[in-house]
Design a protein around this motif. Structure first.
Motif, PDB file in Angstrom:
ATOM      1  N   ASN A 161       0.823  -1.211   0.000  1.00 53.54           N
ATOM      2  CA  ASN A 161       0.000   0.000   0.000  1.00 53.54           C
ATOM      3  C   ASN A 161       0.857   1.261   0.000  1.00 53.54           C
ATOM      4  OD1 ASN A 161      -2.365  -1.492   0.002  1.00 53.54           O
ATOM      5  ND2 ASN A 161      -2.608  -1.425   2.224  1.00 53.54           N
ATOM      6  N   GLU A 183       2.436   1.695  -3.413  1.00 55.36           N
ATOM      7  CA  GLU A 183       1.405   2.146  -4.356  1.00 55.36           C
ATOM      8  C   GLU A 183       1.139   3.642  -4.202  1.00 55.36           C
ATOM      9  OE1 GLU A 183      -3.370   1.610  -5.221  1.00 55.36           O
ATOM     10  OE2 GLU A 183      -2.308   0.039  -4.121  1.00 55.36           O
ATOM     11  N   TYR A 219       3.969   5.493  -5.744  1.00 52.86           N
ATOM     12  CA  TYR A 219       3.906   5.421  -7.209  1.00 52.86           C
ATOM     13  C   TYR A 219       2.832   6.361  -7.749  1.00 52.86           C
ATOM     14  CZ  TYR A 219       3.410   3.549 -11.925  1.00 52.86           C
ATOM     15  OH  TYR A 219       3.349   3.428 -13.298  1.00 52.86           O
ATOM     16  N   ARG A 220       1.706   6.433  -7.083  1.00 55.11           N
ATOM     17  CA  ARG A 220       0.649   7.353  -7.507  1.00 55.11           C
ATOM     18  C   ARG A 220       1.128   8.804  -7.446  1.00 55.11           C
ATOM     19  NH1 ARG A 220      -4.750   5.604  -7.566  1.00 55.11           N
ATOM     20  NH2 ARG A 220      -5.050   3.395  -7.083  1.00 55.11           N
ATOM     21  N   ASP A 269      -6.923   3.165 -12.896  1.00 53.98           N
ATOM     22  CA  ASP A 269      -7.436   2.985 -11.549  1.00 53.98           C
ATOM     23  C   ASP A 269      -8.730   2.167 -11.540  1.00 53.98           C
ATOM     24  OD1 ASP A 269      -6.957   3.304  -8.892  1.00 53.98           O
ATOM     25  OD2 ASP A 269      -7.862   5.284  -8.717  1.00 53.98           O
ATOM     26  N   LYS A 297      -9.553  -3.998  -5.271  1.00 55.11           N
ATOM     27  CA  LYS A 297      -8.224  -3.953  -5.888  1.00 55.11           C
ATOM     28  C   LYS A 297      -8.326  -3.263  -7.240  1.00 55.11           C
ATOM     29  CE  LYS A 297      -6.210  -7.963  -3.649  1.00 55.11           C
ATOM     30  NZ  LYS A 297      -7.326  -8.197  -2.727  1.00 55.11           N
ATOM     31  N   ALA A 326      -2.743  -1.149  -8.546  1.00 53.52           N
ATOM     32  CA  ALA A 326      -2.189  -1.953  -7.457  1.00 53.52           C
ATOM     33  C   ALA A 326      -1.522  -3.210  -8.003  1.00 53.52           C
ATOM     34  CB  ALA A 326      -3.283  -2.322  -6.458  1.00 53.52           C
ATOM     35  N   VAL A 346       1.813  -2.194  -9.551  1.00 52.26           N
ATOM     36  CA  VAL A 346       2.859  -1.967  -8.550  1.00 52.26           C
ATOM     37  C   VAL A 346       3.397  -3.293  -8.021  1.00 52.26           C
ATOM     38  CG1 VAL A 346       3.283  -1.111  -6.209  1.00 52.26           C
ATOM     39  CG2 VAL A 346       2.085   0.324  -7.868  1.00 52.26           C
ATOM     40  N   ARG A 347       2.495  -4.238  -7.770  1.00 51.15           N
ATOM     41  CA  ARG A 347       2.936  -5.541  -7.276  1.00 51.15           C
ATOM     42  C   ARG A 347       3.806  -6.257  -8.311  1.00 51.15           C
ATOM     43  NH1 ARG A 347      -0.422 -10.390  -5.837  1.00 51.15           N
ATOM     44  NH2 ARG A 347      -2.244  -9.098  -6.236  1.00 51.15           N
TER      45      ARG A 347
END
Length: 378
Positions: free
Chosen positions: A242, A245, A248-249, A261, A329, A333, A336-337
């Motif tokens: 989280n 993320e 990154y946002r 999104d 989700k 996300a 990023v993972r």
């Protein structure tokens, strides 16, 4: 009539390892030898400026003023500040002494100086070292006394039981040298721990890493939050995912990069496993568990007032009931993972390595790979 009781061996005992005995002929005992060695360590590294974290009553400060061009003493106790000022009043040393009243850790800026020398209060050891390392113009040399275990962490190597985030940072940004060990008998009354004097020489010019300290240290916080677990376990927790993320946002927003999104369809994404259940690595025999700071000694080097650790690192050891997340989700996300997976498994191949075994080259590769994926930590 019985003889009056006397406290043998304690008459005229100094209150600190630097005080002279009260009355009688002065002898050069272990405490005086310690003072001489400590001051010689300072004199050898330079004599222009020297702020000190705590001048106290001024026993060391007076000796330093004999050699230094100027001494800037930082003192948190007004009574001690008045005492050291009174000792040089009307003397030639008075013009060379400047006393700053306040907490050296909380001061946003410090005057320019060349050398830092301090019999450091052990509870501020870690904050003081990190403050020195991240200064834009650090002193060229620091001579500091720490709890011995803390001093050993400064010089610990990958694989050592004391190797931690402090070790990586201090050796990445400075040259650390052990000067002398200070036994308990050098103090009166004897403390519970051994001490040591170390020399810290921050890297400058071309030797200084061309890396943001905040960026570097931010990544190390995550890596060493679970020092005895693999990097995969450290980076795939929900809290870290989280946080990355969010970062990154922010980066996408600042760089006008569009993100997807939209929610993920049910069944399209596998639930992230709780890595605490997937992997439960115990410390090696004889190795005590470390906190996020990598410190397990008697002295608390990062008390609550000075702790800058993100709140999600302050988890209790008590089990927390798991609840189903109501947050949907999103594709960002998942992105990023996947970026984290790519960095750990494909780019660096460090996913199954433990932070306590990695050196600064490994961490540099890790930071470069994350930055290449536009993931930042400051």
């Amino acid at each position: 009539m019985g003889k009056a009781k006397t406290n043998k061996g304690r008459i005229g005992a100094p209150a600190s390892p630097y005080d002279r005995p009260a009355g009688g002929k002065e002898t050069a005992g272990p405490q005086q030898h310690l003072q001489i060695q400590y001051l010689e360590a300072f004199i050898k590294v330079g004599n222009r400026y020297s702020p000190r974290s705590r001048p106290g009553t001024g026993n060391i400060s007076i000796r330093i003023l004999e050699k230094a061009r100027k001494l800037i003493a930082v003192e948190i106790d007004p009574r001690m500040a008045a005492e050291v000022t009174k000792r040089v009043q009307g003397k030639p040393e008075q013009r060379k002494l400047e006393v700053l009243l306040g907490d050296v850790i909380k001061m946003e800026t410090l005057p320019e100086f060349d050398v830092l020398v301090s019999n450091t209060p052990y509870q501020i050891s870690s904050p003081l070292v990190f403050k020195i390392l991240q200064m834009p113009k650090p002193p060229r040399c620091c001579v500091l006394m720490f709890q011995r275990e803390f001093a050993l962490r400064l010089t610990a190597k990958p694989g050592d039981s004391l190797y931690c985030r402090l070790s990586v940072n201090s050796q990445f940004w400075a040259k650390i040298t052990h000067i002398l060990k200070v036994g308990k008998k050098n103090f009166s009354p004897p403390p519970l721990v051994e001490s040591a004097v170390v020399r810290i020489e921050p890297k400058v010019g071309s030797d200084r890493p061309n890396v943001s300290f905040e960026e570097w240290d931010g990544m190390l916080r995550i890596c060493f939050n679970r020092r005895n677990k693999t990097l995969r376990a450290s980076w795939y927790t929900k809290e870290v995912l989280n946080m990355v993320e969010r970062n990154y946002r922010i980066w996408c927003s600042l760089n006008n990069v569009a993100i997807d999104d939209s929610p993920v369809e049910e069944g399209e994404d596998d639930e992230v496993m709780d890595m605490d259940q997937q992997e439960n690595v115990e410390p090696s025999p004889g190795e005590e568990p470390l906190d996020e700071e990598g410190w397990g000694g008697i002295m608390d080097v990062d008390d609550a007032g000075n702790d800058t650790t993100p709140s999600f690192f302050g988890n209790s050891n008590a089990p927390v009931p798991k609840t189903q997340s109501k947050r949907h989700k999103t594709r960002v996300a998942l992105l990023v993972r996947e970026k984290i997976r790519k960095v750990l498994e494909d780019d660096t191949k460090l996913a199954d390595q433990r932070s306590g075994k990695l050196d600064e080259t490994d961490f540099l590769k890790l930071l470069f790979a994350f930055n290449s994926e536009n993931i930042h930590f400051s």
